[in-house]
Design a protein around this motif. Structure first.
Motif, PDB file in Angstrom:
ATOM      1  N   THR A 207       0.787  -0.705   0.635  1.00 50.53           N
ATOM      2  CA  THR A 207       0.421  -0.273  -0.285  1.00 50.53           C
ATOM      3  C   THR A 207       1.022   1.309  -0.271  1.00 50.53           C
ATOM      4  O   THR A 207       1.582   1.310   1.066  1.00 50.53           O
ATOM      5  CB  THR A 207      -0.590  -0.162   1.649  1.00 50.53           C
ATOM      6  OG1 THR A 207      -1.579  -0.830   1.107  1.00 50.53           O
ATOM      7  CG2 THR A 207      -2.042   0.996   1.359  1.00 50.53           C
TER       8      THR A 207
ATOM      9  N   ARG B 149      -8.048   3.327  -2.814  1.00 49.35           N
ATOM     10  CA  ARG B 149      -8.737   3.959  -1.678  1.00 49.35           C
ATOM     11  C   ARG B 149      -8.738   4.841  -1.232  1.00 49.35           C
ATOM     12  O   ARG B 149      -8.283   6.341  -1.837  1.00 49.35           O
ATOM     13  CB  ARG B 149      -6.691   3.707   0.363  1.00 49.35           C
ATOM     14  CG  ARG B 149      -5.967   2.324  -0.662  1.00 49.35           C
ATOM     15  CD  ARG B 149      -5.252   1.831   0.490  1.00 49.35           C
ATOM     16  NE  ARG B 149      -5.151   1.859   1.887  1.00 49.35           N
ATOM     17  CZ  ARG B 149      -4.777   2.850   2.740  1.00 49.35           C
ATOM     18  NH1 ARG B 149      -3.444   3.309   2.879  1.00 49.35           N
ATOM     19  NH2 ARG B 149      -5.203   2.286   3.819  1.00 49.35           N
TER      20      ARG B 149
ATOM     21  N   CYS C 122      -3.955  -0.107  -2.705  1.00 50.46           N
ATOM     22  CA  CYS C 122      -3.069  -1.176  -2.805  1.00 50.46           C
ATOM     23  C   CYS C 122      -2.860  -2.152  -3.814  1.00 50.46           C
ATOM     24  O   CYS C 122      -3.659  -2.222  -4.771  1.00 50.46           O
ATOM     25  CB  CYS C 122      -3.791  -1.468  -1.534  1.00 50.46           C
ATOM     26  SG  CYS C 122      -3.694  -3.567  -0.933  1.00 50.46           S
TER      27      CYS C 122
ATOM     28  N   CYS D 102      -5.318  -2.766   2.210  1.00 50.34           N
ATOM     29  CA  CYS D 102      -6.416  -2.033   1.039  1.00 50.34           C
ATOM     30  C   CYS D 102      -7.440  -1.312   1.590  1.00 50.34           C
ATOM     31  O   CYS D 102      -7.867  -0.426   0.389  1.00 50.34           O
ATOM     32  CB  CYS D 102      -6.558  -3.110  -0.106  1.00 50.34           C
ATOM     33  SG  CYS D 102      -5.075  -4.267  -0.883  1.00 50.34           S
TER      34      CYS D 102
END
Length: 151
Positions: free
Chosen positions: A76, A115, A121, A148
């Motif tokens: 991420t 996100r 992610c 995520c």
């Protein structure tokens, strides 16, 4: 699930490899570590492009399914730049551009998602080559890695 926060610097790639390798089943270790290196390298490049020093950390997540031994890795990063498609080919002498081809070739499944809190992610799932003794049938679909989603 095990997570590691790393600064967006090239040295973080080696640190993530050393951290993740002992967590992984031996038959998946090489493939997972290679793909993790590629995903993290992309995250470092995208996070530092056009940003000042002190950019937000990158999160690396490793999930080993203890029942089936399958592995999911997720990286991420704070970049909103979408993950491109893998190129059809890369010139033999090119210095870069093979990471997404490796992801396609080695991971059983992979993807990415933006996100809601910013960034994205990128994840990859790996299945064991042989089913665990006494197990048969397809593996249930895995949930999206925790990294995520926004906490």
């Amino acid at each position: 699930m095990t997570c590691l926060l790393l600064p967006p610097v090239p040295a973080s790639v080696g640190a993530a490899r050393r951290w993740a390798a002992p967590l992984l089943p031996p038959d998946l270790r090489d493939s997972v570590v290679l793909v993790l290196s590629e995903l993290l390298t992309n995250a470092v490049v995208l996070t530092t492009e056009g940003r000042a020093a002190g950019a937000e950390d990158i999160e690396v997540e490793v999930v080993v399914d203890p029942t089936h031994g399958h592995v999911t890795v997720a990286v991420t990063d704070p970049s909103d730049q979408p993950l491109p498609s893998a190129p059809a080919a890369v010139e033999a002498g090119a210095d870069h551009g093979r990471g997404l081809l490796l992801l396609d070739a080695l991971a059983h499944a992979h993807g990415w998602s933006p996100r809601a809190c910013g960034g994205k992610c990128v994840w990859a799932q790996f299945r064991r080559r042989a089913a665990a003794p006494g197990r048969s049938g397809p593996r249930p679909a895995a949930a999206q890695p925790a990294g995520c989603t926004c906490a």
